[in-house]
Write an enzyme that holds these catalytic residues in place. Structure first.
Site, PDB file in Angstrom:
ATOM      1  N   ASP A  31       0.798  -1.230   0.000  1.00 28.17           N
ATOM      2  CA  ASP A  31       0.000   0.000   0.000  1.00 28.17           C
ATOM      3  C   ASP A  31       0.826   1.273   0.000  1.00 28.17           C
ATOM      4  O   ASP A  31       0.301   2.355   0.253  1.00 28.17           O
ATOM      5  CB  ASP A  31      -0.940   0.000   1.210  1.00 28.17           C
ATOM      6  CG  ASP A  31      -0.189   0.076   2.535  1.00 28.17           C
ATOM      7  OD1 ASP A  31       0.960  -0.383   2.591  1.00 28.17           O
ATOM      8  OD2 ASP A  31      -0.760   0.596   3.509  1.00 28.17           O
ATOM      9  N   GLU A  32       2.116   1.194  -0.302  1.00 30.79           N
ATOM     10  CA  GLU A  32       2.945   2.389  -0.214  1.00 30.79           C
ATOM     11  C   GLU A  32       4.114   2.281  -1.185  1.00 30.79           C
ATOM     12  O   GLU A  32       4.682   1.209  -1.381  1.00 30.79           O
ATOM     13  CB  GLU A  32       3.461   2.552   1.220  1.00 30.79           C
ATOM     14  CG  GLU A  32       4.179   3.848   1.478  1.00 30.79           C
ATOM     15  CD  GLU A  32       4.488   4.028   2.958  1.00 30.79           C
ATOM     16  OE1 GLU A  32       4.780   5.170   3.355  1.00 30.79           O
ATOM     17  OE2 GLU A  32       4.438   3.042   3.717  1.00 30.79           O
TER      18      GLU A  32
END
Length: 351
Positions: free
Chosen positions: A94-95
């Protein structure tokens, strides 16, 4: 991404929207993998024991993780990134860091590029993302948390060093809880406190990390975006519902973790030479056993065999075991004709 796992669950189940949600299991040994923003108001966060989370938020709703769904959404998001730049360095599902200097979409500023990417993400996935924009990775990472959720923040070159001075060092990427506590004991609680310390002082107390701390206290980070960063290891671990002393149950847990790791290795076609088994006892004492093989571990059976030999090296177990894990590391490119499967018995195990 904002509360990524929990937000996916709320997106896919309307009944969860607006409610405190934790991804994980409410078992006695369970931990929170992710928490919605509604849950975070009760100070429920990732890595918190499930029993503590429920104590803080009795109405907390636990949902089991669906990692295959999270991976699929992550791939959608990375496909959007790729429309704006080739320089993408993932940190997790997610990053990621993006270097948009080349400006593939001819957008006027990095600020507007971040807004465009965030709009595409919500349009295609129904999920919100936050962005940090700056002239280096350290500051962009700090900035990405500054306007969460669903926001963005820019740290310009003329404000970088001064902005860092205002922040608590506990927020700095690369300063974990243990280091932050050590810094506090040394009178270092803010970026300004850190900047005031000499290199001699930092070297004395932080050794090889002194250069890093000296630089980030001044807003300096020269690390490039590395889109080809190699994966160093693949591992999986599990916490048992109760402390185990029975060898059959312990080995069953080790084999399950070996199967998880092998599934990843086989899918990615990435193979390593070093196998590590991790054990955490009931009193949280931790122990590892590792072995570097003469050849790559290229079958699931070989990984299981190595893992069993390593766990058996600690028998008889001195006390109950609460957690086991298996990791493969030291990845290498497999030759075209393959490599010989590792040959047992094992020797020279290292604690």
């Amino acid at each position: 991404m904002d509360a990524f796992f929990a937000s996916v669950e709320q997106r896919d189940d309307p009944a969860l929207r607006g409610k405190p949600v934790a991804v994980g299991y409410p078992a006695a040994r369970g931990v929170v993998a992710a928490a919605s923003y509604e849950a975070r108001r009760f100070n429920v966060r990732s890595a918190l024991p499930s029993v503590t989370a429920l104590r803080r938020c009795p109405d907390l709703i636990f949902v089991p993780p669906r990692f295959e769904v999270y991976r699929a959404v992550s791939q959608q998001i990375h496909a959007i990134f790729a429309e704006y730049t080739d320089l993408i360095q993932p940190l997790s599902l997610d990053e990621a860091y993006l270097d948009v200097t080349a400006n593939r979409q001819a957008i006027a500023t990095a600020w507007l590029t971040a807004k465009a990417i965030r709009a595409r993400i919500i349009e295609e996935t129904g999920l919100t993302a936050s962005a940090g924009i700056s002239y280096n990775k350290f500051l962009a990472k700090l900035a990405s948390d500054h306007r969460k959720p669903d926001g963005q923040f820019a740290v310009t070159p003329d404000m970088g060093a001064a902005w860092v001075e205002t922040l608590p060092v506990s927020r700095f990427h690369g300063v974990g809880p243990v280091t932050a506590e050590k810094m506090k004991r040394l009178g270092i609680e803010t970026g300004a406190d850190l900047r005031a310390k000499s290199m001699t002082f930092l070297s004395e107390h932080f050794g090889s990390s002194a250069d890093w701390y000296h630089a980030i206290a001044r807003g300096i980070d020269d690390r490039p975006i590395n889109p080809n960063r190699e994966r160093k290891s693949s591992g999986s671990e599990t916490t048992f519902d109760r402390d185990l002393t029975d060898t059959a149950e312990i080995e069953a847990g080790v084999l399950r973790m070996a199967e998880d790791v092998w599934a990843w290795c086989e899918k990615r076609q990435e193979f390593g030479r070093t196998v590590t088994v991790k054990v955490k006892f009931r009193d949280f004492q931790q122990l590892t056993r590792s072995r570097t093989m003469p050849a790559l571990v290229v079958t699931g059976a070989a990984l299981k065999e190595a893992s069993l030999h390593l766990i058996r090296s600690i028998y008889p177990v001195p006390k109950g075991i609460r957690l086991v894990g298996v990791t493969v590391s030291r990845f290498e490119v497999r030759s075209d004709d393959g490599e010989a499967e590792l040959s047992l018995p094992l020797a020279g195990m290292v604690a």
